[in-house]
Each structure stands twice: as structure tokens, then as C-alpha cells.
Design a protein around this motif. Structure first.
Motif, mmCIF file in Angstrom:
data_model
loop_
_atom_site.group_PDB
_atom_site.id
_atom_site.type_symbol
_atom_site.label_atom_id
_atom_site.label_comp_id
_atom_site.label_asym_id
_atom_site.label_seq_id
_atom_site.Cartn_x
_atom_site.Cartn_y
_atom_site.Cartn_z
ATOM 1 N N CYS A 1 0.851 -1.205 0.000
ATOM 2 C CA CYS A 1 0.000 0.000 0.000
ATOM 3 C C CYS A 1 0.883 1.250 0.000
ATOM 4 O O CYS A 1 2.038 1.209 0.415
ATOM 5 C CB CYS A 1 -0.974 -0.010 1.172
ATOM 6 N N PRO A 2 0.339 2.370 -0.492
ATOM 7 C CA PRO A 2 1.132 3.593 -0.580
ATOM 8 C C PRO A 2 1.586 4.071 0.803
ATOM 9 O O PRO A 2 0.777 4.160 1.733
ATOM 10 C CB PRO A 2 0.177 4.612 -1.214
ATOM 11 N N LYS A 3 2.867 4.356 0.912
ATOM 12 C CA LYS A 3 3.408 4.895 2.160
ATOM 13 C C LYS A 3 2.857 6.302 2.355
ATOM 14 O O LYS A 3 2.630 7.000 1.384
ATOM 15 C CB LYS A 3 4.936 4.887 2.088
ATOM 16 N N PRO A 4 2.558 6.732 3.560
ATOM 17 C CA PRO A 4 2.989 6.189 4.849
ATOM 18 C C PRO A 4 2.078 5.099 5.414
ATOM 19 O O PRO A 4 2.258 4.668 6.542
ATOM 20 C CB PRO A 4 2.982 7.416 5.753
ATOM 21 N N TRP A 5 1.078 4.650 4.652
ATOM 22 C CA TRP A 5 0.258 3.533 5.103
ATOM 23 C C TRP A 5 1.143 2.297 5.232
ATOM 24 O O TRP A 5 2.169 2.192 4.570
ATOM 25 C CB TRP A 5 -0.867 3.277 4.118
ATOM 26 N N THR A 6 0.733 1.365 6.085
ATOM 27 C CA THR A 6 1.460 0.112 6.258
ATOM 28 C C THR A 6 0.495 -1.055 6.025
ATOM 29 O O THR A 6 -0.730 -0.883 6.083
ATOM 30 C CB THR A 6 2.082 -0.004 7.664
ATOM 31 N N THR A 7 1.056 -2.214 5.790
ATOM 32 C CA THR A 7 0.252 -3.401 5.495
ATOM 33 C C THR A 7 0.470 -4.478 6.538
ATOM 34 O O THR A 7 1.610 -4.806 6.873
ATOM 35 C CB THR A 7 0.626 -3.980 4.112
ATOM 36 N N GLU A 8 -0.617 -5.022 7.004
ATOM 37 C CA GLU A 8 -0.610 -6.204 7.860
ATOM 38 C C GLU A 8 -1.098 -7.368 6.983
ATOM 39 O O GLU A 8 -2.156 -7.260 6.345
ATOM 40 C CB GLU A 8 -1.560 -5.992 9.036
ATOM 41 N N THR A 11 -5.248 -8.885 3.531
ATOM 42 C CA THR A 11 -4.392 -7.803 4.017
ATOM 43 C C THR A 11 -5.253 -6.752 4.687
ATOM 44 O O THR A 11 -6.440 -6.600 4.374
ATOM 45 C CB THR A 11 -3.588 -7.142 2.869
ATOM 46 N N VAL A 12 -4.634 -6.039 5.619
ATOM 47 C CA VAL A 12 -5.276 -4.883 6.242
ATOM 48 C C VAL A 12 -4.287 -3.732 6.113
ATOM 49 O O VAL A 12 -3.127 -3.837 6.522
ATOM 50 C CB VAL A 12 -5.612 -5.139 7.729
ATOM 51 N N MET A 13 -4.762 -2.642 5.513
ATOM 52 C CA MET A 13 -3.929 -1.453 5.369
ATOM 53 C C MET A 13 -4.219 -0.519 6.536
ATOM 54 O O MET A 13 -5.383 -0.275 6.866
ATOM 55 C CB MET A 13 -4.190 -0.783 4.030
ATOM 56 N N HIS A 14 -3.139 -0.026 7.162
ATOM 57 C CA HIS A 14 -3.238 0.863 8.324
ATOM 58 C C HIS A 14 -2.764 2.261 7.915
ATOM 59 O O HIS A 14 -1.630 2.422 7.457
ATOM 60 C CB HIS A 14 -2.350 0.348 9.461
ATOM 61 N N GLY A 15 -3.641 3.249 8.100
ATOM 62 C CA GLY A 15 -3.292 4.621 7.766
ATOM 63 C C GLY A 15 -2.605 5.323 8.916
ATOM 64 O O GLY A 15 -2.698 4.900 10.070
ATOM 65 N N PRO A 16 -1.915 6.427 8.620
ATOM 66 C CA PRO A 16 -1.155 7.148 9.638
ATOM 67 C C PRO A 16 -2.030 7.765 10.730
ATOM 68 O O PRO A 16 -1.555 8.035 11.835
ATOM 69 C CB PRO A 16 -0.407 8.219 8.848
ATOM 70 N N GLU A 32 -6.595 4.963 10.346
ATOM 71 C CA GLU A 32 -7.550 4.394 9.396
ATOM 72 C C GLU A 32 -7.218 2.909 9.162
ATOM 73 O O GLU A 32 -6.064 2.512 9.223
ATOM 74 C CB GLU A 32 -7.483 5.105 8.033
ATOM 75 N N LEU A 33 -8.264 2.130 8.868
ATOM 76 C CA LEU A 33 -8.092 0.717 8.545
ATOM 77 C C LEU A 33 -8.844 0.393 7.265
ATOM 78 O O LEU A 33 -9.963 0.871 7.067
ATOM 79 C CB LEU A 33 -8.639 -0.180 9.655
ATOM 80 N N SER A 34 -8.243 -0.408 6.422
ATOM 81 C CA SER A 34 -8.905 -0.890 5.221
ATOM 82 C C SER A 34 -8.611 -2.376 5.099
ATOM 83 O O SER A 34 -7.517 -2.769 4.694
ATOM 84 C CB SER A 34 -8.399 -0.137 3.983
ATOM 85 N N GLY A 35 -9.586 -3.194 5.496
ATOM 86 C CA GLY A 35 -9.432 -4.640 5.424
ATOM 87 C C GLY A 35 -9.801 -5.159 4.051
ATOM 88 O O GLY A 35 -10.774 -4.701 3.445
ATOM 89 N N ASN A 36 -9.013 -6.098 3.574
ATOM 90 C CA ASN A 36 -9.220 -6.618 2.228
ATOM 91 C C ASN A 36 -9.127 -8.135 2.205
ATOM 92 O O ASN A 36 -8.149 -8.699 1.716
ATOM 93 C CB ASN A 36 -8.173 -6.008 1.285
ATOM 94 N N PRO A 37 -10.143 -8.834 2.717
ATOM 95 C CA PRO A 37 -10.119 -10.293 2.639
ATOM 96 C C PRO A 37 -10.440 -10.752 1.223
ATOM 97 O O PRO A 37 -11.213 -10.111 0.509
ATOM 98 C CB PRO A 37 -11.204 -10.723 3.611
ATOM 99 N N GLY A 38 -9.820 -11.848 0.824
ATOM 100 C CA GLY A 38 -10.062 -12.401 -0.499
ATOM 101 C C GLY A 38 -9.395 -13.741 -0.635
ATOM 102 O O GLY A 38 -9.090 -14.400 0.364
#
Length: 160
Positions: free
Chosen positions: A42-49, A63-68, A71-77
Motif C-alpha cells: 500500500c502507498p506509504k505512509p500507510w502500512t500493510t498487515e 491484508t489490512v492497510m493501516h493509515g497514519p 484508518e483501517l482498510s481490510g481486504n479479505p479475499g
């Protein structure tokens, strides 16, 4: 020469194609090793779990993207197809074991990598169920976001 029907861009698709510096073997490593994937996904400064990563057809890809700002954006697939060093197909429409999901944004992505010159041709075709979903994805910043992560992928893979 007539274009293959599978190669034609459908009005429901978004496409990024780039010539990258990194060799295909390094791109594959960055895509297939979760510890590397989280560094560029994911685009920095976001991080990926990376919560789940079973690189096989029907395997979980979550994956779950964590914003600075928290913010959270979960992406199950799940992965649909895996051709080592050449092609990865994944979707948000299904979860592990082909179980139907309820994605916040439904799509299937076909990522291909091929040798070209001193680098690799990288193509990401993102297919949506309808034009409204494609338009929504584009307005959410598809080209900027996916373009940024392809650059991050190339930078990481070039250093491997």
C-alpha cells in the motif's frame, strides 16, 4: 494482427501496464513472500498487515492497510490462480476455500509478469462486476494508488 479477445479491455476493467527495472524473479519474490509484500502493498505512509497468505488456488489472501491517522482498510479475499514467476489472479469476491464474501469493493485482479529488455513487463488488470464499481474504484484513486505501489514494488524488487 488481430487482438486476442482475452486481451481487450472491457469497460468494467482498469489496467496498469509498466516496464519495471526489476527482474521477474525478484518481482515474484516480492509478490510471493508475505514479509516482502507488506513492504510495498500500500502507498506509504500507510502500512500493510498480512493476516492470511496461502499462495495457491482457493488460498486465503487477506491484508489490512493501516493509515497514519489510525484508518483501517481490510481486504479479505483469495487467490484464484498462481503460475509461478508469471501470473497471480486474486479476488475480493471470494474468501479462502472458494467461500463467497461480501467485499466493500468487488473485483478480480490478474497480475502478469514477463521478461522484457533488461527488466520486466508488469500488467495489472482489475476486473469489476459492473461499470459503476469500476468507476467507484477509479474515483477512490486507483491509478494513483496502484501506480504508487507498482513503483514501490519495483524499488523493493530491484534491491533484492
Amino acid at each position: 494482427m488481430e487482438q486476442n479477445a482475452a486481451d481487450k479491455l472491457d469497460s468494467r476493467d482498469l489496467l496498469i501496464t509498466r516496464l519495471l527495472r526489476a527482474p521477474r524473479s525478484a518481482l515474484w519474490r516480492a509478490w510471493s513472500e508475505p514479509d516482502l509484500l507488506r513492504q510495498w502493498w500500500c502507498p506509504k505512509p500507510w502500512t500493510t498487515e498480512v493476516r492470511a497468505f496461502e499462495l495457491k488456488p482457493g488460498g486465503a489472501f487477506h491484508t489490512v492497510m493501516h493509515g497514519p491517522a489510525g484508518e483501517l482498510s481490510g481486504n479479505p479475499g483469495s487467490f484464484l490462480e498462481v503460475v509461478p514467476h508469471a501470473r497471480i489472479v486474486f479476488t475480493s469476491m471470494l474468501t479462502a476455500g472458494w467461500r463467497p464474501g461480501q467485499p466493500w469493493l468487488g473485483f478480480t485482479a490478474i497480475v502478469t509478469m514477463a521478461d522484457e529488455g533488461d527488466g520486466s513487463r508488469y500488467i495489472a488488470r482489475v476486473m469489476h462486476p459492473d461499470e459503476a464499481t469500476r468507476e467507484r474504484h477509479e474515483k477512490l484513486g486507483f491509478f494513483d494508488g496502484w501506480g504508487t505501489v507498482v513503483t514501490q514494488l519495483d524499488e523493493l524488487a530491484s534491491a533484492l
